[in-house]
Write a protein that holds these residues in place. Structure first.
Motif, PDB file in Angstrom:
ATOM      1  N   HIS A 185       0.847  -1.187   0.000  1.00 49.35           N
ATOM      2  CA  HIS A 185       0.000   0.000   0.000  1.00 49.35           C
ATOM      3  C   HIS A 185       0.882   1.236   0.000  1.00 49.35           C
ATOM      4  O   HIS A 185       1.945   1.252   0.609  1.00 49.35           O
ATOM      5  CB  HIS A 185      -0.910   0.021   1.246  1.00 49.35           C
ATOM      6  N   LYS A 186       0.458   2.275  -0.673  1.00 54.30           N
ATOM      7  CA  LYS A 186       1.231   3.516  -0.737  1.00 54.30           C
ATOM      8  C   LYS A 186       1.297   4.216   0.620  1.00 54.30           C
ATOM      9  O   LYS A 186       2.207   4.979   0.896  1.00 54.30           O
ATOM     10  CB  LYS A 186       0.621   4.482  -1.766  1.00 54.30           C
ATOM     11  N   LEU A 187       0.345   3.968   1.493  1.00 52.16           N
ATOM     12  CA  LEU A 187       0.271   4.627   2.794  1.00 52.16           C
ATOM     13  C   LEU A 187       1.210   3.989   3.834  1.00 52.16           C
ATOM     14  O   LEU A 187       1.646   4.664   4.768  1.00 52.16           O
ATOM     15  CB  LEU A 187      -1.177   4.583   3.291  1.00 52.16           C
ATOM     16  N   LEU A 188       1.568   2.720   3.652  1.00 56.42           N
ATOM     17  CA  LEU A 188       2.364   1.997   4.639  1.00 56.42           C
ATOM     18  C   LEU A 188       3.724   2.648   4.922  1.00 56.42           C
ATOM     19  O   LEU A 188       4.095   2.802   6.089  1.00 56.42           O
ATOM     20  CB  LEU A 188       2.529   0.532   4.222  1.00 56.42           C
ATOM     21  N   PRO A 189       4.507   3.057   3.925  1.00 62.16           N
ATOM     22  CA  PRO A 189       5.791   3.699   4.245  1.00 62.16           C
ATOM     23  C   PRO A 189       5.625   4.963   5.077  1.00 62.16           C
ATOM     24  O   PRO A 189       6.424   5.226   5.985  1.00 62.16           O
ATOM     25  CB  PRO A 189       6.402   4.020   2.879  1.00 62.16           C
ATOM     26  N   TRP A 190       4.583   5.721   4.804  1.00 62.63           N
ATOM     27  CA  TRP A 190       4.344   6.955   5.570  1.00 62.63           C
ATOM     28  C   TRP A 190       3.939   6.634   7.003  1.00 62.63           C
ATOM     29  O   TRP A 190       4.335   7.335   7.939  1.00 62.63           O
ATOM     30  CB  TRP A 190       3.286   7.813   4.893  1.00 62.63           C
ATOM     31  N   LEU A 191       3.195   5.587   7.200  1.00 62.70           N
ATOM     32  CA  LEU A 191       2.818   5.167   8.551  1.00 62.70           C
ATOM     33  C   LEU A 191       4.037   4.680   9.336  1.00 62.70           C
ATOM     34  O   LEU A 191       4.132   4.884  10.548  1.00 62.70           O
ATOM     35  CB  LEU A 191       1.759   4.068   8.509  1.00 62.70           C
ATOM     36  N   LEU A 192       4.980   4.048   8.660  1.00 68.28           N
ATOM     37  CA  LEU A 192       6.170   3.540   9.322  1.00 68.28           C
ATOM     38  C   LEU A 192       7.106   4.674   9.786  1.00 68.28           C
ATOM     39  O   LEU A 192       7.739   4.562  10.831  1.00 68.28           O
ATOM     40  CB  LEU A 192       6.929   2.573   8.407  1.00 68.28           C
ATOM     41  N   GLN A 216       8.687   8.820  13.820  1.00 65.41           N
ATOM     42  CA  GLN A 216       9.956   9.560  13.801  1.00 65.41           C
ATOM     43  C   GLN A 216       9.752  10.988  13.299  1.00 65.41           C
ATOM     44  O   GLN A 216      10.351  11.924  13.824  1.00 65.41           O
ATOM     45  CB  GLN A 216      10.987   8.839  12.921  1.00 65.41           C
ATOM     46  N   LEU A 217       8.923  11.160  12.305  1.00 64.14           N
ATOM     47  CA  LEU A 217       8.623  12.505  11.811  1.00 64.14           C
ATOM     48  C   LEU A 217       7.946  13.341  12.891  1.00 64.14           C
ATOM     49  O   LEU A 217       8.290  14.519  13.067  1.00 64.14           O
ATOM     50  CB  LEU A 217       7.740  12.442  10.569  1.00 64.14           C
ATOM     51  N   ALA A 218       7.019  12.749  13.624  1.00 66.69           N
ATOM     52  CA  ALA A 218       6.325  13.482  14.689  1.00 66.69           C
ATOM     53  C   ALA A 218       7.305  13.901  15.781  1.00 66.69           C
ATOM     54  O   ALA A 218       7.289  15.050  16.235  1.00 66.69           O
ATOM     55  CB  ALA A 218       5.214  12.615  15.266  1.00 66.69           C
ATOM     56  N   ILE A 219       8.173  12.987  16.199  1.00 70.44           N
ATOM     57  CA  ILE A 219       9.165  13.315  17.231  1.00 70.44           C
ATOM     58  C   ILE A 219      10.089  14.426  16.753  1.00 70.44           C
ATOM     59  O   ILE A 219      10.389  15.370  17.486  1.00 70.44           O
ATOM     60  CB  ILE A 219       9.958  12.050  17.629  1.00 70.44           C
ATOM     61  N   THR A 220      10.554  14.331  15.517  1.00 63.17           N
ATOM     62  CA  THR A 220      11.451  15.350  14.968  1.00 63.17           C
ATOM     63  C   THR A 220      10.766  16.707  14.906  1.00 63.17           C
ATOM     64  O   THR A 220      11.360  17.721  15.287  1.00 63.17           O
ATOM     65  CB  THR A 220      11.940  14.929  13.569  1.00 63.17           C
ATOM     66  N   LEU A 221       9.539  16.730  14.442  1.00 60.37           N
ATOM     67  CA  LEU A 221       8.816  18.002  14.350  1.00 60.37           C
ATOM     68  C   LEU A 221       8.534  18.594  15.728  1.00 60.37           C
ATOM     69  O   LEU A 221       8.748  19.791  15.950  1.00 60.37           O
ATOM     70  CB  LEU A 221       7.504  17.810  13.590  1.00 60.37           C
TER      71      LEU A 221
END
Length: 185
Positions: free
Chosen positions: A8-15, A19-24
Motif C-alpha cells: 500500500h502507498k500509505l504503509l511507508p508513511w505510517l512507518l 519519527q517525523l512526529a518526534i522530529t517536528l
C-alpha cells in the motif's frame, strides 16, 4: 540492488510517522519558537512584547563581550579538538606496536574516560592550585608565576589541558580500531 515494494502507498508513511512526529515536535517546533522569540523584545515580567526584528542580533554581534566569548570558544574548540586527536592518534599507533603488556597500556589509556567530568575538573584544579598544587610548585620553581585563579591566560591553559586530557581517551578508543594491522592479505 533490490527495490522494496510496499503493498500500500500509505504503509511507508505510517512507518516513518512516529519519527517525523518526534522530529517536528522536539526539534523543529522549539527551533522555530526560539527564532520567533529572538525577533521580539519583552519586559522583565513578560507582560509586554514588541517586535524588534533583527535588532537583537545586531546588538549581540556588536557587543565586545559576546565577540570575545565567541573568540575564546573558537580557540578552545580548535586547540582541544586538534591536540586531543593528534595525541590520541600518536598513542593508538604506539600501543599497537607494543608486543607485551598491550592490554595494560590500553587500560591505562582508557581510564580517564571513566572519570566523571566534574571529578576530573576538581582533580586538575587541585593539581594546579597556586597555593598547594602538586604541579604549581615546579612551575613556580621554573620562574612561572602560575595562578589560574587570577590570570585568565593560565585559566584558559588549564581548562584546555584538562579538556584535552579527558578527550584523549575517547579519541583513543575510536582510533584504536583503525590502527590495527589488516589480517586480510
Amino acid at each position: 540492488m533490490r527495490r522494496t515494494v510496499f503493498p500500500h502507498k500509505l504503509l511507508p508513511w505510517l512507518l516513518i510517522a512516529p519519527q517525523l512526529a518526534i522530529t517536528l515536535i522536539f526539534f523543529y517546533w522549539p527551533a522555530l519558537q526560539a527564532f520567533r522569540q529572538s525577533l521580539l523584545k519583552e519586559d522583565p515580567f513578560g507582560l509586554k512584547t514588541s517586535f524588534v526584528g533583527l535588532a537583537n542580533f545586531r546588538k549581540v554581534l556588536l557587543d565586545p563581550a559576546y565577540l570575545n566569548a565567541a573568540k575564546v570558544t573558537v580557540i578552545f574548540s580548535v586547540i582541544v579538538a586538534f591536540a586531543a586527536m593528534a595525541i590520541a592518534l600518536f598513542l593508538a599507533v604506539q600501543v599497537e606496536k607494543i608486543r607485551r603488556g598491550k592490554g595494560f597500556y590500553r587500560t591505562m589509556m582508557i581510564w580517564p574516560y571513566a572519570v566523571a567530568t566534574a571529578i576530573a575538573g576538581m582533580m586538575w584544579l587541585f593539581l594546579f592550585n597556586p597555593t598547594f598544587g602538586t604541579f604549581a610548585k615546579p612551575l613556580r620553581a621554573m620562574g612561572i608565576n602560575w595562578n589560574p585563579l587570577l590570570n585568565g591566560d593560565h585559566a584558559m591553559i588549564l581548562v584546555i589541558a584538562a579538556a584535552t586530557w579527558k578527550q584523549i581517551s575517547y579519541n583513543f578508543l575510536s582510533l584504536r580500531r583503525g590502527c590495527r594491522p589488516s589480517r586480510n592479505p
